[in-house]
Design a protein around this motif. Structure first.
Motif, short mmCIF file in Angstrom:
data_model
loop_
_atom_site.label_atom_id
_atom_site.label_comp_id
_atom_site.label_asym_id
_atom_site.label_seq_id
_atom_site.Cartn_x
_atom_site.Cartn_y
_atom_site.Cartn_z
N ARG A 142 131.32 70.33 26.47
CA ARG A 142 130.50 70.20 25.30
C ARG A 142 131.33 71.11 24.31
NH1 ARG A 142 124.54 72.48 26.03
NH2 ARG A 142 124.46 70.43 26.85
N THR A 143 131.26 70.53 22.99
CA THR A 143 132.00 71.29 22.01
C THR A 143 130.92 71.89 20.52
OG1 THR A 143 133.49 69.72 22.02
CG2 THR A 143 133.49 71.08 20.04
N HIS A 144 130.93 73.08 20.42
CA HIS A 144 130.00 73.67 19.35
C HIS A 144 131.13 73.85 18.06
CE1 HIS A 144 126.76 74.40 22.10
NE2 HIS A 144 127.70 74.73 22.96
N TYR A 145 130.59 73.61 16.82
CA TYR A 145 131.12 73.87 15.73
C TYR A 145 130.39 74.28 14.80
CZ TYR A 145 133.43 73.16 11.39
OH TYR A 145 133.98 73.21 10.04
N LEU A 146 130.54 75.46 14.05
CA LEU A 146 129.88 75.96 12.98
C LEU A 146 130.85 76.25 11.87
CD1 LEU A 146 127.43 77.49 12.20
CD2 LEU A 146 128.05 79.68 13.11
N GLY A 147 130.53 75.82 10.72
CA GLY A 147 131.45 75.94 9.56
C GLY A 147 130.90 75.98 8.15
N LEU A 148 131.68 76.34 7.34
CA LEU A 148 131.21 76.25 5.76
C LEU A 148 132.09 75.35 5.10
CD1 LEU A 148 131.00 80.05 4.99
CD2 LEU A 148 129.26 78.60 5.24
N THR A 149 131.36 74.71 4.19
CA THR A 149 132.13 73.96 3.18
C THR A 149 131.84 74.26 1.82
OG1 THR A 149 131.32 72.10 4.77
CG2 THR A 149 132.23 71.45 2.36
N LEU A 156 130.22 69.76 -11.04
CA LEU A 156 129.63 69.56 -9.88
C LEU A 156 130.04 70.58 -8.89
CD1 LEU A 156 127.11 67.92 -8.91
CD2 LEU A 156 128.70 66.75 -7.52
N ALA A 157 129.38 71.78 -8.34
CA ALA A 157 129.69 72.23 -7.14
C ALA A 157 129.03 72.22 -6.10
CB ALA A 157 129.77 73.71 -7.60
N GLY A 158 129.69 72.32 -4.94
CA GLY A 158 128.77 72.17 -3.65
C GLY A 158 129.03 73.52 -2.68
N ILE A 159 128.00 73.81 -1.90
CA ILE A 159 128.27 74.65 -0.89
C ILE A 159 127.26 74.17 0.31
CG2 ILE A 159 126.71 76.17 -1.91
CD1 ILE A 159 128.75 78.51 -0.95
N GLY A 160 127.61 74.29 1.46
CA GLY A 160 127.01 74.07 2.59
C GLY A 160 127.47 74.68 3.84
N ALA A 161 126.50 74.60 4.95
CA ALA A 161 127.04 75.19 6.06
C ALA A 161 126.47 74.09 7.16
CB ALA A 161 126.19 76.40 6.38
N ARG A 162 127.33 74.02 8.28
CA ARG A 162 126.66 72.90 9.26
C ARG A 162 127.18 73.52 10.61
NH1 ARG A 162 130.07 68.28 11.32
NH2 ARG A 162 131.78 69.17 10.32
N ALA A 191 123.18 70.02 12.62
CA ALA A 191 122.04 70.62 11.67
C ALA A 191 123.02 71.15 10.52
CB ALA A 191 121.44 71.76 12.53
N SER A 192 122.53 70.86 9.18
CA SER A 192 123.14 71.30 8.07
C SER A 192 122.38 71.84 6.92
CB SER A 192 124.27 70.24 7.61
OG SER A 192 123.54 69.27 7.16
N ILE A 193 122.97 72.31 5.98
CA ILE A 193 122.34 72.83 4.69
C ILE A 193 123.36 72.57 3.68
CG2 ILE A 193 122.69 75.26 5.36
CD1 ILE A 193 120.07 75.78 3.53
N HIS A 194 123.06 71.85 2.66
CA HIS A 194 123.78 71.84 1.70
C HIS A 194 123.23 71.69 0.17
CE1 HIS A 194 128.05 69.92 1.02
NE2 HIS A 194 127.56 70.13 -0.08
N TYR A 195 123.81 72.54 -0.78
CA TYR A 195 123.33 72.61 -2.15
C TYR A 195 124.46 71.83 -2.92
CZ TYR A 195 120.58 76.50 -0.18
OH TYR A 195 119.88 77.17 0.64
N ARG A 196 123.95 71.10 -3.93
CA ARG A 196 124.89 70.64 -4.92
C ARG A 196 124.15 70.88 -6.22
NH1 ARG A 196 123.46 67.33 -1.08
NH2 ARG A 196 124.76 66.68 0.31
#
Lengths: 352, 255
Positions: free
Chosen positions: B64-71, B89-95, B116-121
């Motif tokens: 299994r692989t888990h990844y948690l990151g910010l973009t 245009l700016a974007g920020i997200g977490a995944r 599962a992700s959250i992204h704002y543009r």
């Protein structure tokens, strides 16, 4: 073979692109829709218009390259709606549009009505006499009159690029905010077009009438000429903006143009006095384009009109018995506006 | 008896050790050809070179692989009408992503999991509208998969694909009956969460396809080189669909 297919697939994907959609609808002509809203629909031929010039105007209107942010173009002659088109969406016929600085001209009409009703007795009366509590200690500002504001010569250093947004969000008294700005020049000496002064006039009408500007307009202007659906934004202290943010439907904006053309009379009722309209449409100030009382003057075509951000306008020409209404998105940069004069001239020349 | 008890306490640790857990920090930079369409203003395709950067932490064991990151990302898209780049245009997200190994052969592995992700543009297009921001927000969940094949001695070539299946979305309304939006952060944050609506693939398509090579250099350091294509179409019942297409390449530093 498998690798080649993978390579081609990836190449195709990597060169994918979004396609431009047309900015406007295809040219669908300009025949007005018959509705039960008081407008009499006619044809260009019946109202003695040169169809080829009118076609030329509407080709520009529908062109993606010209006036990209335009929404509607209506032509009224002899009191009849002879051409009407909506190039973004047919639904725009019923959509309230921010007419932006065309609002100033409505404030002018309301000033005339307030004078007609004796609520304002003298254009040389000072703003200080209407709302002294909004003034600071500067004695020079207490001498500013309604007339100074109507011809944009109050001398207050109100810069639209900075102060309009500040006015929009200003807490406390919006009139106080404008009056707290420094004087840039002596009152009555220089034309300086801005959004602050019409708001000061709106404040005077509100103080004199004891009702909001929107209410005063509904009772004395919009209601009598059949405008039922509108929206007028107000500052944080509840005062309707005298310079911008009146939202109207295009056909209702046309009613206001037609009212001006009919010397303030509507169905036999004098809504605003002819003498006020004559004063408002007389050159009092201005720079490259002459200015009356919140109306722009077109001496070459013997007309006058309202102009708002986005390139929207109402052109009124008594000589040709002509009203032209154009609405557009009210928030665009001037680069996208195009020249409204080009449209006006074509339609003006189309009048035989 | 005491010795046996201590041994019992150590069992989970020993088992854990046998799972050979590997924690990695990943930092990616992705320049791309960025295109978007904001039909609330016009139907034009805006284009520019954009860039996103991602930083994340990955935990890998055998299965299994888990990844948690910010973009974060930025682009200055421009249509044919604009002589210069006005827009921003700016974007920020977490995944969060997990992948389960579900099939393995001597030369390949196939993982399937979820995201599962959250992204704002947030876009500002002053040429077209100098008074209002334009946003496209998604809080979403979906599936992800990754196929790996051995490449030379220690490397891997891979293909990964992600697709949210459901999202909580926010878009600006068709008409804004006010002159100016307050540009304060608190108001913008509120706008980007207003009128959130649950949508599935009928109004929300968010595909991410990536393929490239994983190249380990030592026990602790590796790189991924890849090309990618991301396509987004995000809409709600009360608005118009925001579209975005990114094609580009990227590099990930794995520590």
């Amino acid at each position: 073979m498998k690798k080649l297919l993978i390579f081609i697939s990836i190449s195709l994907l990597m060169t994918a692109c979004l396609k431009d959609d047309p900015i406007k609808l295809p040219n669908g002509g300009y025949v007005p829709v018959q509705r039960d809203d008081g407008w009499i629909v006619s044809t260009p031929e019946a109202e003695l218009m040169d169809v080829s010039l009118l076609n030329e105007a509407y080709e520009l209107f529908y062109s993606d390259e010209e006036y990209p942010m335009i929404n509607s173009l209506l032509v009224i002659r002899h009191g009849k709606l002879l051409a009407e088109a909506y190039c973004k969406s047919e639904a725009d016929i019923d959509r309230l549009n921010n007419i932006q600085s065309c609002t100033k001209s409505i404030t002018s009409l309301l000033t005339g009505i307030a004078i007609d009703q004796g609520l304002i007795t003298d254009l040389n009366s000072t703003l200080y006499s209407y709302y002294p509590e909004a003034f600071d200690e500067d004695p020079g500002k207490r001498k500013i009159t309604l007339r100074n504001c109507l011809v944009m010569e109050a001398g207050i250093d109100f810069n639209n690029d900075e102060n309009t947004e500040e006015l929009y969000f200003a807490g406390g008294s919006s009139l106080g905010y404008i009056l707290s700005l420094p004087m840039s020049i002596d009152t009555g000496t220089l034309f300086h077009y801005n959004d602050g002064l019409p708001h000061l006039v709106a404040g005077a009408i509100t103080a004199a009438s004891q009702v909001s500007l929107a209410r005063f307009a509904a009772d004395n202007l919009f209601g009598p000429i059949g405008i039922e659906d509108y929206f007028w934004e107000n500052s944080q202290d509840g005062l309707n903006f005298g310079a911008f943010s009146l939202f109207l439907k295009p056909r209702d904006l046309a009613r206001l143009g037609q009212l001006c053309l009919q010397q303030g009379s509507w169905n036999g009722q004098q809504i605003v006095s002819d003498s006020w309209l004559q004063q408002a449409a007389t050159v009092h100030a201005g720079g490259r384009t002459p200015y009356g009382y919140y109306f722009w003057i077109y001496p070459d075509m013997k007309g006058y009109g309202m102009i708002g951000h986005g390139g929207q306008f109402v052109f009124i020409c008594n000589e040709k018995d002509l009203v032209i209404v154009c609405t557009a998105s009210g928030y665009t940069n001037e680069i996208l506006w195009g020249s409204s004069d080009q449209l006006i001239e074509l339609i003006y020349r189309a009048c035989r | 008896m005491k010795k046996y008890f201590i041994l019992l306490l150590l069992v989970p640790v020993l088992v854990h050790g046998q799972d050979s857990v590997n924690n990695q920090f990943r930092l990616s930079v992705n320049p791309s050809i960025f295109q978007n369409k904001e039909p609330l203003m016009n139907g034009q395709a805006n284009t520019c070179v954009g860039v996103t950067a991602q930083a994340g932490w990955e935990r890998i064991n055998l299965k299994r692989t888990h990844y948690l990151g910010l973009t974060i990302g930025m682009a200055r898209p421009k249509s044919d009408f604009e002589p210069v780049h006005f827009s921003l245009l700016a974007g920020i997200g977490a995944r969060y992503q997990y992948l389960n190994l579900i099939h393995e052969t001597a030369s390949s592995r196939f993982h399937l999991g979820g995201i599962a992700s959250i992204h704002y543009r947030l876009g500002y297009y002053p040429l077209w509208d100098d008074s209002h921001p334009y946003w496209a927000t998604n809080i979403s969940a979906g599936i992800s998969l990754r196929y790996e094949k051995k490449f030379r001695e220690r490397g891997l070539c891979f293909l990964s694909y992600e697709m949210p299946l459901i999202g909580l979305l926010s878009r600006p309304p068709l008409q804004r009956q006010y002159k100016i939006d307050d540009p304060e952060f608190g108001n913008l944050a509120g706008l980007m969460h207003q009128d959130m609506e649950v949508e599935t693939v009928n109004r929300y398509i968010d595909l991410a396809l990536k393929t490239g090579f994983y190249l380990p250099y030592s026990g602790r350091f590796a790189n991924e080189f890849y090309i990618f294509i991301n396509y987004l179409s995000l809409n709600t019942s009360y608005s118009e669909p925001y579209r975005e297409l990114q094609t580009g390449f990227g590099i990930t530093f794995i520590l």
